[in-house]
Enzyme design. Sequence first.
Site, PDB file in Angstrom:
ATOM      1  N   ARG A  53       0.876  -1.185   0.000  1.00 53.31           N
ATOM      2  CA  ARG A  53       0.000   0.000   0.000  1.00 53.31           C
ATOM      3  C   ARG A  53       0.903   1.221   0.000  1.00 53.31           C
ATOM      4  NH1 ARG A  53       2.327   1.806   3.762  1.00 53.31           N
ATOM      5  NH2 ARG A  53       0.760   3.406   3.897  1.00 53.31           N
ATOM      6  N   GLY A  54       0.268   2.411  -0.042  1.00 51.06           N
ATOM      7  CA  GLY A  54       1.062   3.621  -0.208  1.00 51.06           C
ATOM      8  C   GLY A  54       1.163   3.898  -1.706  1.00 51.06           C
ATOM      9  N   ALA A  55       0.901   5.148  -2.086  1.00 50.17           N
ATOM     10  CA  ALA A  55       0.756   5.471  -3.509  1.00 50.17           C
ATOM     11  C   ALA A  55       1.941   5.016  -4.382  1.00 50.17           C
ATOM     12  CB  ALA A  55       0.502   6.966  -3.657  1.00 50.17           C
ATOM     13  N   ARG A  90      -7.467  -0.286  -6.642  1.00 49.03           N
ATOM     14  CA  ARG A  90      -7.727   0.778  -5.660  1.00 49.03           C
ATOM     15  C   ARG A  90      -7.935   2.091  -6.428  1.00 49.03           C
ATOM     16  NH1 ARG A  90      -4.233   1.158  -0.363  1.00 49.03           N
ATOM     17  NH2 ARG A  90      -6.117   2.243   0.307  1.00 49.03           N
ATOM     18  N   GLN A 203      -2.089   2.519  10.114  1.00 47.62           N
ATOM     19  CA  GLN A 203      -0.801   2.562   9.398  1.00 47.62           C
ATOM     20  C   GLN A 203       0.273   3.269  10.211  1.00 47.62           C
ATOM     21  OE1 GLN A 203      -3.757   3.183   7.953  1.00 47.62           O
ATOM     22  NE2 GLN A 203      -3.779   2.677   5.782  1.00 47.62           N
ATOM     23  N   ASP A 244      -1.829  10.861  -1.886  1.00 50.61           N
ATOM     24  CA  ASP A 244      -2.141   9.837  -2.890  1.00 50.61           C
ATOM     25  C   ASP A 244      -2.478  10.442  -4.241  1.00 50.61           C
ATOM     26  OD1 ASP A 244      -2.755   8.524  -0.169  1.00 50.61           O
ATOM     27  OD2 ASP A 244      -2.591   6.882  -1.622  1.00 50.61           O
ATOM     28  N   ASN A 254      -5.087  12.692   0.849  1.00 51.74           N
ATOM     29  CA  ASN A 254      -4.277  11.747   1.623  1.00 51.74           C
ATOM     30  C   ASN A 254      -5.192  11.000   2.593  1.00 51.74           C
ATOM     31  OD1 ASN A 254      -1.642  10.660   2.290  1.00 51.74           O
ATOM     32  ND2 ASN A 254      -1.792  11.750   4.225  1.00 51.74           N
ATOM     33  N   LYS A 255      -4.600  10.140   3.373  1.00 50.18           N
ATOM     34  CA  LYS A 255      -5.338   9.299   4.319  1.00 50.18           C
ATOM     35  C   LYS A 255      -6.325  10.112   5.150  1.00 50.18           C
ATOM     36  CE  LYS A 255      -5.131   5.776   4.546  1.00 50.18           C
ATOM     37  NZ  LYS A 255      -6.134   5.012   3.732  1.00 50.18           N
TER      38      LYS A 255
END
Length: 368
Positions: A53-55, A90, A203, A244, A254-255
């Site tokens: 995960r993570g862009a 995603r 996370q 992201d 972002n998150k």
Amino acid sequence: MNVDGKKYRTIWLAKDGESVEIIDQTKFPYAFEIAKLRTMEDAAHAIRVMQVRGAPLIGATAAYGVALAMRADSSDEALHHACSALLETRPTAVNLHWALDRARKVLIQVEPALRATAAFTLANDICDEDIGINMAIGMHGMELIAAISETKRKGEPVNILTHCNAGWLATVDWGTATAPVYMSHDGGIPVHVWVDETRPRNQGAFLTAWELGHHGVPHTVIVDNAGGHLMQHGEVDIVITGTDRTTATGDVCNKIGTYLKALAARDNNVPFYVALPSPTIDFSLSDGVREVPIEERDGKEVSQMTGRTDRGDIHTINIVAEGSPVANPAFDVTPARLVTGLITERGVLEPNRQSIAGAFPERVKMSA
Ligand code: MRU
């Protein structure tokens, strides 16, 4: 980065030259496990269930996913099918689109017999580029941290707040938001990181805390709601998060919860920086709040929590009143007006169209 003395990236071509290996992030923080991706479907699954995960890492994994697909079938149809299937995994991180777009454009020009080799080379290149980009982000971000450090008493740490995991686990190496932290720490600038736990998937508590701890960076995990209070009491010198998807106008997605940190930072005059590699910029979008697709994830991530007991068993428990509905939007958008600056591989930019386009003119042309 080093894990118990051994150097790791988050994704790499396995020794057999045929499969791809990843650090399985669903096992953190209790275990460090390597998983193997043998097929495009394995890569798509890894992205979907957040083994990766993570862009930036999502983009790199997708590129390897195309390569694995090409090894099985290198026809034009298989190429298009792989790109479409991986794109579905995603919705929010634009690095996924960027990597697949790049793979499709490059590989369609290559004759099918040579496509698999070309696709693996491209995926390796994307990984190497990501590392170079993050190191450049680290150098630029370190200058900001160094400038704050100079205003402090000798030995007093610069307090950095971060949200989610924009660390090396979210990229191929170094991280985006954490690259300036690692470089400052390694360069002898005292730093301390406030790590937002980042509910619902934790996370921060699971990944950022793990990686900072393994690198010896002083840090403290806080609940997501603590940031504003710490800012009011002068305990945060700078916020650095990842993103992201960043619009051409400097809005950052972002998150979930990042926006609230930006609001609190503005109210307390705390600089709010976002670290990003240029593949995270979506030059086709101007209004982040209205245009960025926000992933809605399974409500169980909100209504349940998984953790390890003191005896070492891992359990999942329900934490919401039975029958109550839950919602789980996974990202939010921080408008450019709340962002102090964008730390990119080409320097720290103002969050506006002119500054972003000026730094990446070739990307603007490509998206026109
Ligand atoms: O849902 P995740 O864990 O993929 O979300 C990750 C983030 O929000 C990161 O901050 C972002 O991808 C930047 S990673 C350098």
